[in-house]
Design an enzyme around this catalytic site. Structure first.
Site, short mmCIF file in Angstrom:
data_model
loop_
_atom_site.label_atom_id
_atom_site.label_comp_id
_atom_site.label_asym_id
_atom_site.label_seq_id
_atom_site.Cartn_x
_atom_site.Cartn_y
_atom_site.Cartn_z
N LYS A 1 43.31 35.62 38.96
CA LYS A 1 41.88 35.92 38.81
C LYS A 1 41.57 36.17 37.35
CE LYS A 1 38.68 39.64 40.25
NZ LYS A 1 38.49 40.79 41.15
N LYS B 1 40.68 32.67 41.52
CA LYS B 1 39.43 33.41 41.64
C LYS B 1 38.80 33.65 40.27
CE LYS B 1 37.41 37.80 43.19
NZ LYS B 1 37.61 39.07 43.90
N ASP C 1 43.30 43.41 44.56
CA ASP C 1 43.04 42.81 43.25
C ASP C 1 43.58 43.75 42.18
OD1 ASP C 1 41.52 41.24 44.99
OD2 ASP C 1 39.95 40.89 43.51
#
Lengths: 307, 291
Positions: free
Chosen positions: A207, A243, A144
Site C-alpha cells: 500500500k 492498494k 494495514d
C-alpha cells in the site's frame, strides 16, 4: 557508522531489486492516461472501482458515531441506484474495530484496521505487537501496518524486513497490507526496493501511503509497485495485492489506475481480493459519475450522502 | 499576414482553451472573418459548474459592501478600457455611435447594480408577527450557481445586464455567451479578471447554444436559470423542461437590454431565496414580548 548486518536471504532479495527508469515510467503513464473509457465500459469500471474501495476514516476526532455512520454508507452507497456493489472494506483505527464489526454484521464487508502505531510507526515493537493483536482480537479481517521509514531510509533493511515478518506471524490468516508512505521515500528506486522487501517478508498487499502525507498515490509510484508485484508473480506464481491510498479522489483517476493494473498485471488482479483503493471522497465522485451515465445529467453533491 | 486571434473561455479566473480543442469562426455583421472562438463542449460546462460551486461559498460570505466595491471596480476598469471595446464593436460592424452608446450603458449598469448591493436586503426583509414567543424574521439568501443563456441580440449590454444582478446578490454564474457575437463578452472577462472579482464567480463559455444549453439546464448542481429569448425558442422551452428535475427557478427575459426597464431590484431578487428564522424569545414574568 556501523552497517547493520543483513541476512543472505534479504541480501539476495535486495541485490535482485532493479532500479527504475523514471522517464520510461512517465511515458508509459502518459500513454495510459490518454485513453478514455466510455459508455458501458465506463459503467462497469465505475462499479468495479466502487467494489474495490476501502472506505476510510483515520482522524483523531473519530467517534463511534462517525464509524457507525460510515459503516452504513459502506452498505448503502446510494439506495436510489440499482445494481450497485458495496465497498470492499472499511478502514479504521484499532479502537473502532469492534464497533465497525458490529455495524457491518453479516454484510460481508471486511473491517481493516491500521496498526503498528499508525501513521508514524514510531513505537517499540512491543507496542506494535499489542496494537496489532488488539485489532485482531476485536475482529479485524485485515491489518494495514506502516513500516519504519526512518530505519529504512538509514539503510537498516533487516530491521524493516524482520518487523514485517513478525507482524505477519501475528496476523496468521488475517490479510496484511504493508504501508510504505512513499511520500517520504523520495525516489522510485527506494519504492521498488521497499516493495521487494515487503513482498519477500510476507505482505499480502502493498500500500502506498497513510493518507497523511503528500504526495501519496502518484502514478509513477503505483506503476513501480505494480512492477514489483508482477516480477514476484513471474518468479513465484504468488499474487500480491495492491492498494493505492491518498490523493485518488476522482473517477477519472480511479479508472486510469484500473487501466494501469489491467495493463501491467492483467485481469486476475481486477477484483477486490487483489486491488483496493484507500479513499474517503472517491466513493461519492464514482457515484455521481455513475448516476451521470445512467441519467445523462451532471450530478450535484447535494443529493449524495456525505458519509 | 494578418493572424486571426482565437478567443478562449473564462473558467475559474483562468482563460483555458475548450477541453474539446474545437473552435469556430466569428464574423462581423457584414460577413468578414473577425476571429476564432472556442466551441465549448459539455465537459467545459461540467468544469465551469464545478468551479462556480466552489467559488460560491466565499463569494456569498463577502459583505454586501465588499461586493458593491468589486462591481464598482468593474465600472472603473471598463471606463479605462472603453476605447478597446468600442473599437471591437465597430470592427464587428456596429456604427461608432451605436458602439459608444452600448459601452456607456454597460458602465452605467455596473454603477447602478454596485449601488444596489447593500440595499435590496433591507427592502425585501421583514419581521413577521407570530402568535408565539418567537422573534420571526425573513431575509434573502443567494440561490447558488445560476446558469445564464446570454442575450443573443446584443454583444455586451445584454450579457452584463443579466449577470450583474445575479452576482451582486451573492450567486455565481456559468454563462453561455452570444453565439454569433461572443468576442466582447470574452474581452469583458479580461476586465473581470483585473477587477478583484474572485475566480469562479463568473464563468463564460462560447459555442453552440443548441449543443450546450440542454447540458446546462439539466445539470443537477445548477440552482437557477436566466434565459434571454433567442430565435430558437424551442430550445428555450426544452431548457425549461429540463430544469424541472431539480426545481431550478427559471427566469425568461424578453427585454431590450438597452432600455432602462432592463434594470431594477427585481432582477436581483429573482435569484434570492427567502429564509425565515424563528428565534425563541424569553417572556419574563408574563410581560409582553419585545417584538
Amino acid at each position: 557508522m556501523n552497517h547493520p548486518s543483513i541476512s543472505t536471504e534479504l541480501s539476495s532479495l535486495l541485490l535482485s531489486s532493479p532500479s527504475i527508469d523514471q522517464i520510461g515510467a512517465l511515458e508509459r503513464i502518459a500513454r495510459i492516461q490518454s485513453r478514455s473509457i466510455k459508455g458501458a465500459a465506463k459503467l462497469q469500471g465505475l462499479r468495479m472501482a466502487l467494489s474495490m474501495i476501502d472506505l476510510t476514516t483515520l482522524e483523531g476526532k473519530d467517534t463511534t458515531g462517525k464509524v457507525r455512520q460510515m459503516c452504513y454508507k459502506a452498505q448503502h452507497l446510494h439506495d436510489q441506484a440499482d445494481g450497485l456493489p458495496t465497498v470492499a472494506a472499511v478502514c479504521v483505527y484499532p479502537s473502532f474495530v469492534a464497533e465497525a464489526k458490529k455495524a457491518l454484521g453479516t454484510s460481508g464487508i471486511k473491517v481493516a484496521s491500521v496498526s503498528t502505531a499508525f501513521p508514524s510507526g514510531q513505537a517499540s515493537f512491543e507496542i506494535k505487537r499489542l496494537d496489532t493483536q488488539f485489532a485482531i482480537d476485536n475482529g479485524a479481517d485485515e491489518i494495514d501496518m506502516v513500516i519504519s521509514r526512518g530505519r529504512f531510509l538509514s539503510g537498516d533493511y533487516q530491521f524493516v524486513y524482520d518487523e514485517i515478518a513478525a507482524i505477519k506471524a501475528i496476523c496468521g490468516p488475517v490479510r496484511l497490507k504493508v504501508i510504505f508512505e512513499t511520500g517520504e521515500l523520495d525516489t522510485l528506486d527506494q519504492v521498488r526496493r521497499v516493495s521487494d522487501l515487503a513482498i519477500g517478508a510476507g505482505a499480502d498487499f502493498i500500500k502506498t501511503s497513510t493518507g497523511k502525507i503528500q504526495p501519496a498515490a502518484t502514478f509513477p509510484v503505483v506503476l513501480t509497485m505494480l512492477g514489483a508485484i508482477k516480477d514476484h508473480f513471474d518468479k513465484t506464481g504468488q499474487m500480491v495485492g495492491m492498494k493505492p491510498a491518498g490523493g485518488i479522489s476522482s473517477s477519472k483517476l480511479a479508472l486510469q489506475h484500473l487501466l494501469m493494473v489491467k495493463e501491467v498485471l492483467g485481469e486476475a488482479w481486477l477484483t477486490n481480493e487483489y486491488y483496493r483503493f484507500g479513499a474517503s471522497s472517491l466513493a461519492n465522485d464514482l457515484l455521481m459519475q455513475y448516476q451521470k451515465q445512467l441519467t445523462g445529467r451532471y450530478q450535484s453533491a447535494t443529493y449524495f450522502s456525505i458519509d | 499576414m494578418e493572424i486571426l486571434k482565437t478567443y478562449k473561455l473564462y473558467i475559474g479566473g483562468q482563460f483555458p482553451r475548450t477541453e474539446s480543442g474545437r473552435s469556430y469562426l466569428v464574423s462581423s455583421l457584414a460577413g468578414e472573418p473577425l476571429a476564432n472562438a472556442c466551441l465549448a463542449s459539455r465537459k467545459d460546462i461540467r468544469n465551469a459548474v464545478q468551479v462556480a460551486r466552489k467559488a460560491h461559498g466565499a463569494w456569498a460570505a463577502k459583505t454586501a459592501l465588499n461586493r458593491s466595491q468589486i462591481i464598482y471596480r468593474i465600472a472603473e476598469m471598463l471606463e479605462a478600457r472603453k476605447g478597446q471595446f468600442i473599437d471591437e464593436l465597430s470592427e464587428a460592424g456596429f456604427g461608432m455611435e451605436e458602439a459608444n452608446a452600448e459601452i456607456l450603458s454597460c458602465i452605467d449598469r455596473c454603477v447602478y447594480y454596485a449601488g444596489w448591493a447593500d440595499k435590496f436586503q433591507a427592502l425585501i426583509s421583514s419581521v413577521n408577527p407570530v402568535a408565539s414567543s418567537h422573534f420571526n424574521f425573513s431575509t434573502p439568501e443567494p440561490m447558488g450557481v445560476v446558469g445564464v443563456l446570454a442575450c443573443q441580440n446584443t454583444p455586451l449590454i445584454g450579457f452584463i445586464s443579466q449577470i450583474l444582478p445575479i452576482i451582486i446578490g451573492g450567486n455565481t454564474v456559468v454563462v453561455l455567451a452570444n453565439s454569433k457575437m461572443p468576442l466582447s463578452a470574452i474581452s469583458f472577462c479580461e476586465v473581470l479578471a483585473t477587477s478583484d472579482v474572485p475566480g469562479g464567480v463568473v464563468n463564460v463559455l462560447t459555442g453552440s447554444i443548441d449543443e450546450l444549453l440542454p447540458t446546462l439546464a439539466s445539470h443537477m448542481d445548477v440552482n437557477a436559470l436566466s434565459l434571454a429569448t433567442v430565435s430558437n425558442m424551442p430550445k428555450v422551452f426544452e431548457a425549461q423542461e429540463l430544469a424541472i428535475e431539480n426545481l431550478k427557478r427559471t427566469q425568461l427575459l424578453v427585454h431590450d437590454f438597452k432600455n432602462q426597464d432592463a434594470q431594477g431590484m427585481e432582477f436581483i431578487t429573482d435569484f434570492q431565496e427567502i429564509k425565515t428564522t424563528w428565534h425563541p424569545i424569553e417572556q419574563i414574568a408574563g410581560g409582553a414580548g419585545a417584538y
